[in-house]
Design a protein around this motif. Structure first.
Motif, short mmCIF file in Angstrom:
data_model
loop_
_atom_site.label_atom_id
_atom_site.label_comp_id
_atom_site.label_asym_id
_atom_site.label_seq_id
_atom_site.Cartn_x
_atom_site.Cartn_y
_atom_site.Cartn_z
N LEU A 128 10.85 61.16 -39.24
CA LEU A 128 10.07 61.97 -39.57
C LEU A 128 9.53 62.83 -40.47
CD1 LEU A 128 7.93 59.15 -37.32
CD2 LEU A 128 8.82 58.87 -39.69
N GLU A 129 9.37 64.09 -39.13
CA GLU A 129 9.18 65.16 -39.23
C GLU A 129 10.14 66.14 -40.68
OE1 GLU A 129 6.98 68.75 -38.28
OE2 GLU A 129 6.79 66.75 -37.72
N ASP A 130 11.27 65.82 -40.96
CA ASP A 130 11.93 65.97 -42.07
C ASP A 130 11.39 65.59 -43.07
OD1 ASP A 130 13.65 67.77 -40.47
OD2 ASP A 130 15.63 66.46 -40.30
N THR A 131 11.07 63.94 -43.19
CA THR A 131 10.30 63.39 -44.35
C THR A 131 8.92 64.78 -44.81
OG1 THR A 131 11.13 61.12 -43.73
CG2 THR A 131 9.75 61.31 -44.99
N ARG A 132 8.67 64.73 -43.09
CA ARG A 132 7.13 64.85 -43.85
C ARG A 132 7.52 66.33 -44.84
NH1 ARG A 132 2.22 63.95 -41.07
NH2 ARG A 132 2.08 66.77 -40.63
N HIS A 133 8.55 67.33 -44.22
CA HIS A 133 7.87 68.64 -45.08
C HIS A 133 9.01 68.16 -46.35
CE1 HIS A 133 6.76 69.68 -40.84
NE2 HIS A 133 6.63 70.50 -41.02
N GLY A 134 9.80 67.06 -46.37
CA GLY A 134 10.52 67.33 -47.15
C GLY A 134 12.24 67.83 -47.36
N CYS A 135 12.67 67.68 -46.38
CA CYS A 135 13.90 67.95 -46.10
C CYS A 135 15.03 67.11 -45.44
CB CYS A 135 13.88 69.12 -45.73
SG CYS A 135 13.21 69.59 -43.99
N LEU A 136 14.61 65.85 -46.00
CA LEU A 136 15.56 65.12 -45.15
C LEU A 136 17.00 65.26 -45.21
CD1 LEU A 136 14.59 61.49 -43.53
CD2 LEU A 136 15.07 60.69 -46.28
N LYS A 137 17.39 65.09 -44.41
CA LYS A 137 19.19 64.84 -44.42
C LYS A 137 19.73 63.47 -44.54
CE LYS A 137 18.79 68.51 -40.68
NZ LYS A 137 17.33 68.55 -39.92
N ARG A 138 20.33 64.18 -45.07
CA ARG A 138 21.67 63.05 -45.83
C ARG A 138 22.00 62.45 -44.45
NH1 ARG A 138 22.66 59.77 -49.19
NH2 ARG A 138 24.62 59.78 -49.38
N GLN A 139 22.67 62.44 -42.89
CA GLN A 139 22.94 61.96 -42.24
C GLN A 139 22.57 62.14 -40.74
OE1 GLN A 139 26.89 61.84 -41.60
NE2 GLN A 139 27.11 61.12 -39.42
N TYR A 140 21.89 61.47 -40.05
CA TYR A 140 21.36 61.99 -38.41
C TYR A 140 22.11 61.15 -36.99
CZ TYR A 140 17.05 63.26 -41.42
OH TYR A 140 16.27 64.25 -41.58
N ALA A 141 23.08 62.27 -36.53
CA ALA A 141 23.81 60.81 -35.12
C ALA A 141 22.88 60.57 -34.07
CB ALA A 141 24.89 62.06 -35.20
N GLY A 142 22.68 59.40 -34.01
CA GLY A 142 21.44 58.78 -32.80
C GLY A 142 22.33 59.32 -31.97
N GLY A 143 23.58 58.73 -31.89
CA GLY A 143 24.50 58.99 -30.07
C GLY A 143 23.77 57.29 -28.67
N LEU A 144 23.43 58.10 -28.17
CA LEU A 144 22.86 57.08 -26.78
C LEU A 144 22.11 57.07 -26.28
CD1 LEU A 144 25.78 55.67 -24.98
CD2 LEU A 144 25.52 54.84 -27.04
#
Length: 463
Positions: A128-144
């Motif tokens: 959400l923070e990256d979206t607000r700043h217009g820098c959404l990454k291609r992939q996020y590793a959530g893990g457990l």
């Protein structure tokens, strides 16, 4: 900032067709994962949760969002891509997560702006923070996720109309059955939410009936059972006035104290995976708990039912050890065990499972034009080549199983038995009529499927 969280539909899944069968209202579950993400979303975001299983809205008539989040099981993937394409055409970034996105990462990354793999709780605030700043990454590793830090789900964001609320108290499974992707996605470690958090969230749920979505509520080890007892004691003391159903293994019937506490806490039914009526089938699936020497399934079911808890039995058809006649044999076994409702599924190789790797390496995954064919991966269509069955043969076994178990004499016998024992006869009747009503829908779906896909199945496998 405006956020849409969307649970896509699959029109081939008959249980969500509430208009065709009013009984299906009792078999449509809330998209809990989206409600959990909503609970993790800061207040500056205006959140809308869309569950297409209730109805598909006119997205063009809705206000333009700043971000769309989509979750999907494999059978929902096609519709997820359609929804993603619509919003991306409007210039709205789309992030997708869930089990299909985790297991088919490359495919999903081609169709959305960002992918969250694994459990999303730990990484969602960063998305959400990256979206607000217009820098959404291609992939996020959530893990457990650390379940100690998971806030209550936003139960207030979905409309009325569901028969059941939803909650989760544990994650992970050490059993690692060949057909199941839970261990690959949620890990082998059995993780539990703090009991006070669970009870507080139960109190937030509006519905009187609740589905506990845990893959195995009570676990497998003595310390897991002890924790389940503590949970049930605390729920009973809180006087929640809820009736709930859950998934568990057959060892649920081994402990009278556990059963008494569960009933006192509001347990009205459990879903148990019997999987196969034969020891060979259980060994093939690595269903270790069901293979314990001396295990008497009928006696276990009876012990559970003596506490006024109904039992739904789940079986799988299409194992290599299955032979012609397995449909009737499954219906007879379920009737002998005394389950109140039967749910039978086709053996389905899902991405991320050992079964997928095995069948794929053997060239037995027949519906393999992806992503188009994912819509059939609902466990209700035969998508592979089965060792002892043609396409027509395996479908006939499924129809035979359901027709036998849900014949009116057998339904009336079950309902009468539960009426005599004062064990929720009305719920038994509703559940059985729901499955019987859907048999008509299934037969039509199978006929269409055979016409469209029959040429892609090559008769009985020689594997």
């Amino acid at each position: 900032m405006r956020l849409y969280l969307i649970n896509p539909s699959n029109p081939l899944v008959s249980i969500v067709k509430v208009k065709e069968s009013r009984w299906n209202r009792y078999r449509v579950w809330k998209p809990l994962s989206l409600m959990v993400l909503a609970g993790l979303t800061p207040p500056e975001w205006e959140i809308t949760i869309v569950d297409e299983n209730l109805s598909v809205p006119d997205y063009l008539a809705m206000p333009r969002p700043d971000l769309v989040g989509i979750t999907a099981f494999t059978g929902q993937a096609n519709r997820a891509y359609e929804v993603a394409a619509h919003f991306r055409s409007l210039g709205v970034p789309v992030v997708m997560g869930g089990i299909h996105a985790t297991m088919c990462l490359d495919e999903v990354m081609e169709r959305v702006d960002s992918v969250v793999t694994g459990e999303a709780e730990r990484i969602w605030p960063q998305v959400l923070e990256d979206t607000r700043h217009g820098c959404l990454k291609r992939q996020y590793a959530g893990g457990l996720a650390e379940l100690d830090n998971v806030p209550p789900a936003r139960h207030d964001l979905l409309p009325a109309g569901y028969a059941f609320g939803a909650i989760q108290t544990t994650r992970g499974c050490p059993m690692n059955c060949t057909f199941c992707s839970v261990t690959a996605f949620n890990g082998a470690q059995y993780r539990q939410r703090p009991i006070p958090d669970v009870v507080r969230e139960f109190q937030l749920i509006r519905e009187k009936r609740v589905l506990v979505v845990d893959d195995n509520l009570i676990g497998t080890r003595p310390e897991h059972i002890a924790r389940a007892k503590d949970l049930f004691r605390t729920m009973a003391q809180a006087n929640l006035r809820k009736e709930w159903i859950a998934q568990t293994t057959i060892n649920f019937g081994d402990d009278e104290e556990l059963l008494a506490l569960a009933a006192k806490a509001g347990c009205s039914g459990v879903y148990i995976g019997f999987e196969s009526p034969s020891p060979e089938g259980l060994l093939e699936l690595r269903k270790k708990f069901n293979l314990l020497k001396g295990r008497d399934f009928r006696a276990s079911v009876r012990r559970i039912q003596r506490h006024k808890i109904l039992v739904v039995g789940s079986f799988i058809i299409g194992l290599d050890s299955d032979k012609p006649g397995i449909g009737k044999r499954t219906a007879d076994a379920a009737s002998h065990y005394g389950v109140d409702t039967l749910n039978t599924l086709f053996l389905t190789p899902l991405p991320g499972t050992r079964l997928w790797e095995q069948m794929k390496s053997e060239g037995r995954v027949t519906l393999d034009t992806f992503p188009e064919d994912w819509k059939y991966y609902t466990l209700t269509f035969p998508v592979a080549r089965y060792k002892h069955f043609s396409l027509d043969g395996i479908i006939e076994e499924m129809i035979s199983c359901n027709r036998d178990f849900y014949s009116m004499p057998r339904i009336l016998r079950r309902v009468w038995g539960n009426l005599w024992r004062r064990r929720k006869p009305l719920i038994t009747l509703v559940g059985n009529l729901s499955y019987k009503s859907n048999l008509r829908l299934h037969c039509k779906a199978y006929a269409d499927f055979q016409c469209q896909q029959g040429g892609r199945h090559y008769g009985v496998s020689e594997v």
